[in-house]
Design a protein around this motif. Structure first.
Motif, short mmCIF file in Angstrom:
data_model
loop_
_atom_site.label_atom_id
_atom_site.label_comp_id
_atom_site.label_asym_id
_atom_site.label_seq_id
_atom_site.Cartn_x
_atom_site.Cartn_y
_atom_site.Cartn_z
N SER A 132 -2.84 9.05 -0.82
CA SER A 132 -2.61 8.64 0.57
C SER A 132 -2.77 7.13 0.73
CB SER A 132 -3.59 9.35 1.50
OG SER A 132 -4.90 8.87 1.30
N ASP A 133 -2.18 6.61 1.83
CA ASP A 133 -2.35 5.19 2.14
C ASP A 133 -3.83 4.84 2.31
OD1 ASP A 133 0.37 5.22 2.19
OD2 ASP A 133 0.60 4.56 4.27
N HIS A 134 -4.56 5.75 2.96
CA HIS A 134 -5.98 5.50 3.19
C HIS A 134 -6.74 5.36 1.87
CE1 HIS A 134 -9.93 5.68 5.06
NE2 HIS A 134 -10.26 6.64 4.20
N LYS A 181 -6.07 1.98 0.41
CA LYS A 181 -6.85 0.95 1.10
C LYS A 181 -8.30 0.95 0.63
CE LYS A 181 -4.10 0.96 5.37
NZ LYS A 181 -4.11 1.27 6.82
N ASN A 235 0.81 -1.22 0.00
CA ASN A 235 0.00 0.00 0.00
C ASN A 235 0.84 1.27 0.00
OD1 ASN A 235 -2.24 -1.57 -0.02
ND2 ASN A 235 -2.98 -1.00 2.01
N LYS A 236 1.88 1.30 0.84
CA LYS A 236 2.72 2.50 0.92
C LYS A 236 3.42 2.78 -0.40
CE LYS A 236 3.65 2.34 5.91
NZ LYS A 236 2.85 3.56 6.18
N ALA A 237 3.93 1.72 -1.02
CA ALA A 237 4.62 1.89 -2.30
C ALA A 237 3.65 2.34 -3.39
CB ALA A 237 5.31 0.58 -2.70
N ALA A 279 0.87 4.04 -2.88
CA ALA A 279 0.53 5.43 -2.56
C ALA A 279 1.60 6.39 -3.07
CB ALA A 279 0.33 5.60 -1.06
N ALA A 280 2.86 6.02 -2.85
CA ALA A 280 3.96 6.87 -3.30
C ALA A 280 4.01 6.93 -4.82
CB ALA A 280 5.28 6.35 -2.74
#
Length: 209
Positions: free
Chosen positions: A174-176, A179, A164-166, A168-169
């Motif tokens: 955002s991470d949210h 998700k 998720n973080k990757a 998002a970047a």
């Protein structure tokens, strides 16, 4: 409402496809064309989202595809029905610019699903069975809820193994938000894990692995 133009040289095929699509509440048939020669006039007369083109045995198309824009200046997505061997033919016409490629033996549910998916910006092909009828029947047994372009992007990144973080970047969100999109993808595909999402999307032709 997804707006469709049908093109087929056979009047019976045109009538059959029109009746098939007219029976779905999310689709409306705007126009039909008897041949590729009259297709440009049909598209210029209406604003279409999808062109459903049924080829008769022996009919061929020049690749890449060149279709006239509709009267809003847009090129509709193209879904082809044809008789050539599925694997080689589908790959060839998708590379030529089509959004979907199905055999003429495709079920009514598969054709409707392909039209809806193409309208949503997805690439659709008849899954090739590898020792199992499940792959070939997966489109017809699950009602399609079209994925958004962003959800398809996220599916592609899930297939690349990104978390998720990757994701998002990579997408600048955002991470949210990631998700939320992943949860929506899971719901639409009827799965509960990332691996299932990727496998199901690949079987349905929503992503290319």
């Amino acid at each position: 409402m997804t707006r469709v133009v049908i093109a087929a040289s056979s009047p019976a095929v045109r009538m059959g496809l029109t009746a098939l699509l007219a029976g779905h509440s999310g689709l409306t048939v705007l126009e039909s064309a008897a041949s590729l020669a009259t297709l440009g006039d049909a598209l210029e007369a209406v604003e279409a989202d999808v062109l459903l083109l049924a080829l008769e045995p022996g009919e061929t198309l020049m690749l890449p595809f060149r279709t006239a824009p509709d009267n809003a200046g847009r090129l509709p997505a193209i879904v082809l029905l044809g008789d050539e061997p599925a694997a080689a033919w589908a790959s060839r016409v998708l590379r030529g610019g089509a959004s979907g490629a199905l055999p003429r033996t495709a079920t009514a549910d598969q054709i409707v699903a392909a039209v809806l998916a193409a309208a949503a910006g997805l690439v659709v092909r008849e899954p090739v069975s590898v020792g199992s009828s499940e792959i070939g029947s997966s489109i017809s047994t699950r009602p399609l809820q079209p994925l958004t372009p962003r959800e398809v992007e996220i599916l592609d990144l899930l297939a690349d193994g990104l978390g998720n973080k990757a994701i998002a970047a990579r997408l600048g969100i955002s991470d949210h938000t990631v998700k939320t999109h992943v949860a929506s993808v899971f719901s639409k595909l009827g799965v509960s894990t990332r691996a299932e999402a990727v496998a199901t999307a690949a079987r349905l032709g929503l992503i290319m692995l």
